[in-house]
Design an enzyme around this catalytic site. Sequence first.
Site, short mmCIF file in Angstrom:
data_model
loop_
_atom_site.label_atom_id
_atom_site.label_comp_id
_atom_site.label_asym_id
_atom_site.label_seq_id
_atom_site.Cartn_x
_atom_site.Cartn_y
_atom_site.Cartn_z
N THR A 91 14.54 5.09 -1.48
CA THR A 91 14.65 3.77 -2.99
C THR A 91 14.77 4.29 -4.15
O THR A 91 15.49 3.37 -5.61
CB THR A 91 13.17 3.43 -2.51
OG1 THR A 91 12.47 3.73 -3.83
CG2 THR A 91 13.17 2.44 -1.54
N SER A 102 0.78 -1.35 -0.08
CA SER A 102 -0.08 0.20 -0.29
C SER A 102 0.70 1.25 0.18
O SER A 102 1.59 1.02 -1.02
CB SER A 102 -1.15 -0.59 1.11
OG SER A 102 -1.51 1.24 0.90
#
Length: 193
Positions: free
Chosen positions: A133, A86
């Site tokens: 990331t 999510s």
Amino acid sequence: PYAGEPDITVDNVDLTDEPSIISLGERLGTLDHVVSTASARARGRLAELDREAVRASFDTKVIGPLMLAKHLAPRINDGGSFVLFSGVAAFKIAVGTLAVAITNGAADTLTRSLALELAPIRVNAISPGVVDTGAWDALGEQRKTEMFADMSVRNPARRIGTADDIASAVLFALTNTFLTGVTLAVDGGEVLT
């Protein structure tokens, strides 16, 4: 398999293509766990949203994992699980993230629904906050650095998340056999700000 990690394999699949998912199941045979990290963000204010971008977002984060469950759940060994993704936008509503928020909200609902329907197969979700990331690299180095600095000052953890933070949450969701139907917020308390 990764060095030192027995029986771990990584496979890529096109979540927008059901025959590709069916083929994945046939290649894998039986399995213990499935982790779906796919995402296709549709950012922008309502007037700017592109229908196809919103569709791609739902296809990769909601419909694709639904099809993974449909075709891979019958192949899951006892004690196995699914981990979906999510995101903080489902819980911290902000202008410009409407499509991301509703996609993540749907992923949360999918998680709870699958946990009930697939029981005793466990189904959980991870809801990352801002994590370094490479997903934020498109902002450019200066804007990314400024955003990370601002977020680090405001969130209660006083830092940006790392891939290791998320990986440890995934491992927890995979190995805790009494955890199902939940979305783990791994966001440094971002939703509190």
